[in-house]
Design an enzyme around this catalytic site. Structure first.
Site, PDB file in Angstrom:
ATOM      1  N   CYS A  95      55.626 -69.339  41.223  1.00 44.80           N
ATOM      2  CA  CYS A  95      55.145 -69.774  42.533  1.00 44.80           C
ATOM      3  C   CYS A  95      53.636 -69.572  42.590  1.00 44.80           C
ATOM      4  CB  CYS A  95      55.868 -69.049  43.667  1.00 44.80           C
ATOM      5  SG  CYS A  95      55.131 -67.502  44.181  1.00 44.80           S
ATOM      6  N   GLU A  96      52.960 -70.563  43.138  1.00 42.61           N
ATOM      7  CA  GLU A  96      51.500 -70.494  43.113  1.00 42.61           C
ATOM      8  C   GLU A  96      50.941 -69.533  44.152  1.00 42.61           C
ATOM      9  OE1 GLU A  96      50.455 -74.563  43.520  1.00 42.61           O
ATOM     10  OE2 GLU A  96      50.409 -74.507  45.704  1.00 42.61           O
ATOM     11  N   HIS A  97      51.771 -69.080  45.065  1.00 40.35           N
ATOM     12  CA  HIS A  97      51.271 -68.152  46.089  1.00 40.35           C
ATOM     13  C   HIS A  97      51.226 -66.714  45.590  1.00 40.35           C
ATOM     14  CE1 HIS A  97      53.006 -71.425  48.801  1.00 40.35           C
ATOM     15  NE2 HIS A  97      51.706 -71.601  48.694  1.00 40.35           N
ATOM     16  N   HIS A  98      52.167 -66.344  44.719  1.00 44.20           N
ATOM     17  CA  HIS A  98      52.235 -64.957  44.249  1.00 44.20           C
ATOM     18  C   HIS A  98      52.196 -64.853  42.729  1.00 44.20           C
ATOM     19  CE1 HIS A  98      54.308 -65.143  48.200  1.00 44.20           C
ATOM     20  NE2 HIS A  98      53.639 -64.037  48.426  1.00 44.20           N
ATOM     21  N   GLN A 136      58.106 -75.143  45.136  1.00 48.47           N
ATOM     22  CA  GLN A 136      59.364 -75.836  44.826  1.00 48.47           C
ATOM     23  C   GLN A 136      59.397 -77.252  45.389  1.00 48.47           C
ATOM     24  OE1 GLN A 136      62.928 -73.513  45.567  1.00 48.47           O
ATOM     25  NE2 GLN A 136      64.154 -75.362  45.797  1.00 48.47           N
ATOM     26  N   HIS A 164      63.704 -67.117  44.533  1.00 47.93           N
ATOM     27  CA  HIS A 164      62.270 -66.825  44.443  1.00 47.93           C
ATOM     28  C   HIS A 164      62.063 -65.313  44.400  1.00 47.93           C
ATOM     29  CE1 HIS A 164      60.523 -70.882  45.506  1.00 47.93           C
ATOM     30  NE2 HIS A 164      61.816 -71.066  45.661  1.00 47.93           N
ATOM     31  N   CYS A 166      59.440 -63.734  44.784  1.00 49.11           N
ATOM     32  CA  CYS A 166      58.526 -63.270  45.831  1.00 49.11           C
ATOM     33  C   CYS A 166      59.275 -63.046  47.145  1.00 49.11           C
ATOM     34  CB  CYS A 166      57.345 -64.226  46.015  1.00 49.11           C
ATOM     35  SG  CYS A 166      57.803 -65.869  46.529  1.00 49.11           S
TER      36      CYS A 166
END
Ligand SMILES: [Zn+2]
Length: 211
Positions: A95-98, A136, A164, A166
Site C-alpha cells: 500500500c502506498e500510504h504505509h 487497491q 491490508h 496496515c
C-alpha cells in the site's frame, strides 16, 4: 565471493532491470534505522539495508515490466465468445500510504470479441500492477483497463479481495476485515445477468482469505 545472506533468490535480470537506486536506498534505510533509535551497526542489522534494497527490487518489479513484450506471442484470434474466467489469482502488493503489504486474490473475467490472451499471461498482468506502490482501487482498475485496451473484448470484469496489514497491525486493528473492489467494462457493466454469472462463479467454493 561475498558471503552475505540475503535470504533471497533474485535472478540477475531483476536486479539489472530494477530502476531502484540501490546505494541511495541503502543509505536511506540506514538513516531510518538510526532515526528509529536502533543501531545499524549491530550484528543483526548490518546487512539489513542491502537486504531491503534488494527486496524492493523484487517487490516493486512491476514498474519495469514492458507490457508489449509481456503479451507478445500470447494473443490469439479465436471465434470463442463465451465468458473466460480466471479466478483466485494470488497477489502481493504494497500500500502506498504505509508501504505495508496488502494481499489476496484477483478474479478476472472477459468475453472475447475475436481475441484471447494466453491464460498464463493474466497472472502476469496482475503481478505487473501489484508489484508497485499501490492502492487497491487503482490496481483493480488498471488490470481491467489494460485488458480492455489490449483485447477490445465485449466486456471485462475484475474483482479484488484483499487483507491490508496496515489495517490489521495498526490503526483500527481489524484482523478479518477484507476489502473488495471491482471494475467492470462493457457487457459486465451493461448486463446484469452477465455480471451475476461472473459473481456467482467466483463466490462458488471460495476459500476464506488467510495469511
Ligand atoms: Zn495502508
Amino acid at each position: 565471493m561475498e558471503l552475505l545472506d540475503f535470504d533471497d533468490d533474485l535472478p540477475d535480470e531483476i536486479l539489472a532491470e530494477s530502476k531502484i537506486d540501490s546505494p541511495e536506498a541503502e543509505e536511506s534505510i540506514t538513516r531510518l534505522i538510526k532515526a528509529l533509535g536502533e543501531d545499524p551497526e549491530r550484528e543483526g542489522l548490518q546487512n539489513t539495508p542491502r537486504r531491503i534494497a534488494r527486496m524492493y527490487s523484487e517487490l516493486l518489479a512491476g514498474y519495469n515490466v514492458d507490457p508489449v513484450a509481456m503479451v507478445n506471442g500470447a494473443l490469439f484470434d479465436v471465434k470463442y465468445d463465451e465468458m473466460v474466467i480466471v479466478r483466485d489469482i494470488e497477489f502481493y502488493s504494497l500500500c502506498e500510504h504505509h508501504m505495508l503489504p496488502f494481499m489476496g486474490r484477483v478474479h478476472v473475467a472477459y468475453i472475447p470479441d475475436g481475441k484471447v490472451l494466453g491464460i498464463s499471461k493474466i497472472p502476469r498482468v496482475v503481478d505487473m500492477y501489484a508489484r508497485r506502490l499501490q492502492v487497491q482501487e487503482r490496481m483493480t482498475r488498471q488490470i481491467a483497463d489494460f485488458l480492455r485496451d489490449l483485447l477490445k473484448p465485449q466486456g471485462v470484469a475484475v474483482v479484488v479481495e484483499a487483507l491490508h496489514l496496515c489495517m490489521m497491525m495498526r490503526g483500527v486493528q481489524k484482523h478479518d476485515a477484507r476489502m473488495i473492489t471491482s471494475a467492470m467494462h462493457g457487457a459486465f457493466r451493461a448486463n446484469l445477468a452477465t455480471r451475476e454469472e461472473f459473481l456467482a462463479n467466483i463466490s462458488r467454493g471460495a476459500a476464506p482469505l488467510q495469511i
